[in-house]
Design an enzyme around this catalytic site. Structure first.
Site, PDB file in Angstrom:
ATOM      1  N   CYS A 120      57.924  77.266  45.824  1.00 23.12           N
ATOM      2  CA  CYS A 120      58.683  76.233  45.040  1.00 23.12           C
ATOM      3  C   CYS A 120      59.793  77.271  45.533  1.00 23.12           C
ATOM      4  O   CYS A 120      61.281  76.769  45.249  1.00 23.12           O
ATOM      5  CB  CYS A 120      57.884  76.655  43.498  1.00 23.12           C
ATOM      6  N   HIS A 258      64.330  77.369  39.186  1.00 21.80           N
ATOM      7  CA  HIS A 258      63.290  76.569  39.750  1.00 21.80           C
ATOM      8  C   HIS A 258      62.759  76.540  38.231  1.00 21.80           C
ATOM      9  O   HIS A 258      62.586  76.520  37.293  1.00 21.80           O
ATOM     10  CB  HIS A 258      62.592  77.302  40.665  1.00 21.80           C
ATOM     11  N   ASN A 288      56.364  70.962  36.823  1.00 23.70           N
ATOM     12  CA  ASN A 288      56.763  71.585  38.126  1.00 23.70           C
ATOM     13  C   ASN A 288      57.052  70.824  39.797  1.00 23.70           C
ATOM     14  O   ASN A 288      55.798  70.449  39.944  1.00 23.70           O
ATOM     15  CB  ASN A 288      55.975  73.083  38.592  1.00 23.70           C
TER      16      ASN A 288
HETATM   17  N1  COA Z   1      45.101  74.173  27.963  1.00 26.71           N
HETATM   18  C1  COA Z   1      44.097  73.974  27.340  1.00 26.71           C
HETATM   19  N2  COA Z   1      44.153  75.806  27.714  1.00 26.71           N
HETATM   20  C2  COA Z   1      44.503  76.449  28.856  1.00 26.71           C
HETATM   21  C3  COA Z   1      45.107  75.388  29.201  1.00 26.71           C
HETATM   22  C4  COA Z   1      44.976  74.547  29.552  1.00 26.71           C
HETATM   23  N3  COA Z   1      45.582  73.316  30.094  1.00 26.71           N
HETATM   24  N4  COA Z   1      45.349  75.919  30.690  1.00 26.71           N
HETATM   25  C5  COA Z   1      44.495  77.379  30.923  1.00 26.71           C
HETATM   26  N5  COA Z   1      43.939  77.742  28.751  1.00 26.71           N
HETATM   27  C6  COA Z   1      43.161  78.710  28.555  1.00 26.71           C
HETATM   28  C7  COA Z   1      42.831  79.087  29.226  1.00 26.71           C
HETATM   29  O1  COA Z   1      41.917  79.134  29.713  1.00 26.71           O
HETATM   30  C8  COA Z   1      42.891  80.681  28.554  1.00 26.71           C
HETATM   31  O2  COA Z   1      41.981  80.255  27.383  1.00 26.71           O
HETATM   32  P1  COA Z   1      40.577  82.029  27.548  1.00 26.71           P
HETATM   33  O3  COA Z   1      41.621  82.969  26.795  1.00 26.71           O
HETATM   34  O4  COA Z   1      40.268  81.428  26.361  1.00 26.71           O
HETATM   35  O5  COA Z   1      40.541  82.487  28.180  1.00 26.71           O
HETATM   36  C9  COA Z   1      44.283  80.293  27.545  1.00 26.71           C
HETATM   37  O6  COA Z   1      44.929  79.215  27.926  1.00 26.71           O
HETATM   38  C10 COA Z   1      45.410  81.363  28.639  1.00 26.71           C
HETATM   39  O7  COA Z   1      45.379  81.633  29.317  1.00 26.71           O
HETATM   40  P2  COA Z   1      46.476  82.497  30.234  1.00 26.71           P
HETATM   41  O8  COA Z   1      46.545  81.753  31.162  1.00 26.71           O
HETATM   42  O9  COA Z   1      46.897  83.460  29.756  1.00 26.71           O
HETATM   43  O10 COA Z   1      47.907  81.592  29.470  1.00 26.71           O
HETATM   44  P3  COA Z   1      49.695  81.781  29.212  1.00 26.71           P
HETATM   45  O11 COA Z   1      49.481  81.515  28.326  1.00 26.71           O
HETATM   46  O12 COA Z   1      48.878  82.633  30.578  1.00 26.71           O
HETATM   47  O13 COA Z   1      49.963  80.608  29.990  1.00 26.71           O
HETATM   48  C11 COA Z   1      50.376  79.877  31.848  1.00 26.71           C
HETATM   49  C12 COA Z   1      49.355  79.690  31.665  1.00 26.71           C
HETATM   50  C13 COA Z   1      49.962  78.646  33.006  1.00 26.71           C
HETATM   51  C14 COA Z   1      51.495  78.130  31.657  1.00 26.71           C
HETATM   52  C15 COA Z   1      51.716  80.714  32.357  1.00 26.71           C
HETATM   53  O14 COA Z   1      50.673  81.940  33.004  1.00 26.71           O
HETATM   54  C16 COA Z   1      52.846  80.351  33.431  1.00 26.71           C
HETATM   55  O15 COA Z   1      53.526  79.283  33.268  1.00 26.71           O
HETATM   56  N6  COA Z   1      52.370  81.153  34.205  1.00 26.71           N
HETATM   57  C17 COA Z   1      53.909  81.090  35.819  1.00 26.71           C
HETATM   58  C18 COA Z   1      53.118  79.912  36.278  1.00 26.71           C
HETATM   59  C19 COA Z   1      54.224  79.541  37.447  1.00 26.71           C
HETATM   60  O16 COA Z   1      55.413  79.542  37.283  1.00 26.71           O
HETATM   61  N7  COA Z   1      54.188  79.146  38.524  1.00 26.71           N
HETATM   62  C20 COA Z   1      54.595  78.930  39.336  1.00 26.71           C
HETATM   63  C21 COA Z   1      56.099  79.738  39.924  1.00 26.71           C
HETATM   64  S1  COA Z   1      56.289  78.963  40.470  1.00 26.71           S
END
Ligand code: COA
Length: 331
Positions: A120, A258, A288
């Site tokens: 990214c 980004h 993204n």
């Molecule tokens: N729908 C519903 N629930 C979801 C889900 C979805 N699409 N994706 C994950 N969950 C659930 C998980 O399974 C977890 O459930 P649990 O608590 O029962 O285990 C819960 O939501 C929390 O998961 P978590 O990964 O901790 O959520 P989060 O608040 O961190 O959000 C992201 C997830 C991916 C949106 C977030 O971590 C994020 O944006 N991270 C950075 C990603 C990024 O920028 N990546 C690219 C860089 S280039």
């Protein structure tokens, strides 16, 4: 130390391309039988929809379309291009480079073309490499392109990743200008690139463990861990770029970040003390698009008249590697 004879890479054109097919959060969930909701995705990421490439569209097709628009906006003929750099995590094939495929599709008769792989952060890396080559005189007119068919490397059973990404391409045309001290000293003021391989497994393409039928592998991400790295590293890179250019937060007109997650984007806007309307956001409509996200956002904000000649634009990105970096440009 500043050198008044330093050449500048001026950004003289921008372009973008998005595939025709649009997939809303609800449509995605229904199509793949995912246990998710539009409300969850919107609230956690700001994403409402993404574009998806047609089965016969390659990264080079998207990139060539974006490049054509950038060249047209710049008023530059393909024959004038002597460097093409493509940032992509989803190349057409191992080789030839996607950049060479684009060279052929655009009918660029000479120069040289290659890809950079920085996930990214790829566009910021590619901009830095192109700027260096222009400053040394190795190139005069460059196309810097981010092009991704990221939906090809998603595991559609993994709700933690497949809802986050989309396809698209963006491009800029750089041309050697006279540089600082001249009447027209617009251009790339600096690029500041970083990587730390110790965090490589936080966000990577898993080839060995990929489901059957995905020969390129699929994206795996420890989302919460990546999130934890994001704002601190991005803010440090932006400050580094501003200090190196002898500028401060008050000088910044636009943040073109980004586009991974609206929460990260908003946090960066607050770090820079920028009003929300000074932050260019496309993640709601594009999701993204990895290396394509910054040039797509640049294209949108120059086309609609937000970014004007003379504006100072900060770009920043973080991604697999981990890689991250920031770039400053005067438009
Ligand atoms: N729908 C519903 N629930 C979801 C889900 C979805 N699409 N994706 C994950 N969950 C659930 C998980 O399974 C977890 O459930 P649990 O608590 O029962 O285990 C819960 O939501 C929390 O998961 P978590 O990964 O901790 O959520 P989060 O608040 O961190 O959000 C992201 C997830 C991916 C949106 C977030 O971590 C994020 O944006 N991270 C950075 C990603 C990024 O920028 N990546 C690219 C860089 S280039």
């Amino acid at each position: 130390m500043r050198n008044s004879s330093v050449r500048r890479s001026q950004i003289i054109g921008t372009g973008g391309y998005l595939p025709t097919m649009v997939l809303s959060n609800d449509a995605l969930a229904a199509a793949y039988g995912l246990d998710t909701t539009d409300a969850w995705i919107t609230e956690r990421t700001g994403i409402r929809q993404r574009h998806v490439a047609a089965p016969d569209e390659l990264a080079s097709d998207l990139g060539a379309a974006a490049a054509r628009e950038a060249l047209a906006q710049a008023g530059v003929d393909a024959s004038e291009v002597d460097l093409i750099i493509v940032a992509t995590a989803t190349p057409d094939s191992g080789f030839p480079a996607t950049a060479v495929r684009i060279q052929q599709k655009l009918g660029v008769p000479g120069g040289f073309a290659f890809d950079v792989a920085a996930a990214c952060t790829g566009f910021v890396y590619a901009l830095g490499v192109a700027d260096s080559l222009i400053r040394t005189g190795a190139a005069r007119t460059a196309l810097v392109i981010g092009a991704e068919v990221f939906t090809r490397i998603l595991d559609w059973t993994d709700r933690g990743t497949c809802v986050l990404f989309g396809d698209g391409a963006g491009a800029v045309v750089l041309r050697a200008g006279d540089g600082e001290g001249s009447a027209d000293d617009r251009g790339v003021l600096g690029t500041h690139l970083h990587s730390d391989g110790r965090f490589g497994d936080l966000l990577h393409v898993d080839i060995a463990g990929a489901p059957a039928g995905s020969p390129q592998g699929v994206v795996r991400m420890a989302g919460r861990e990546v999130f934890r790295h994001a704002v601190g590293k991005l803010a440090a890179a932006v400050d580094e770029a501003l200090v190196a250019a002898g500028l401060t937060h008050e000088d910044v007109n636009w943040l073109v970040p980004h586009q991974a997650n609206l929460r990260i984007i908003e946090a960066m806007g607050r770090k820079l003390h920028l009003a929300p309307e000074r932050v260019v956001v496309t993640v709601d409509r594009h999701a993204n698009t990895s290396a394509a996200s910054i040039p797509l956002a640049l294209a949108e904000a120059t086309r609609d008249g937000r970014i004007k000649t003379g504006d100072l634009v900060v770009m920043e990105a973080i991604g697999g590697g981990l890689t991250w970096g920031a770039a400053l440009a005067r438009f």
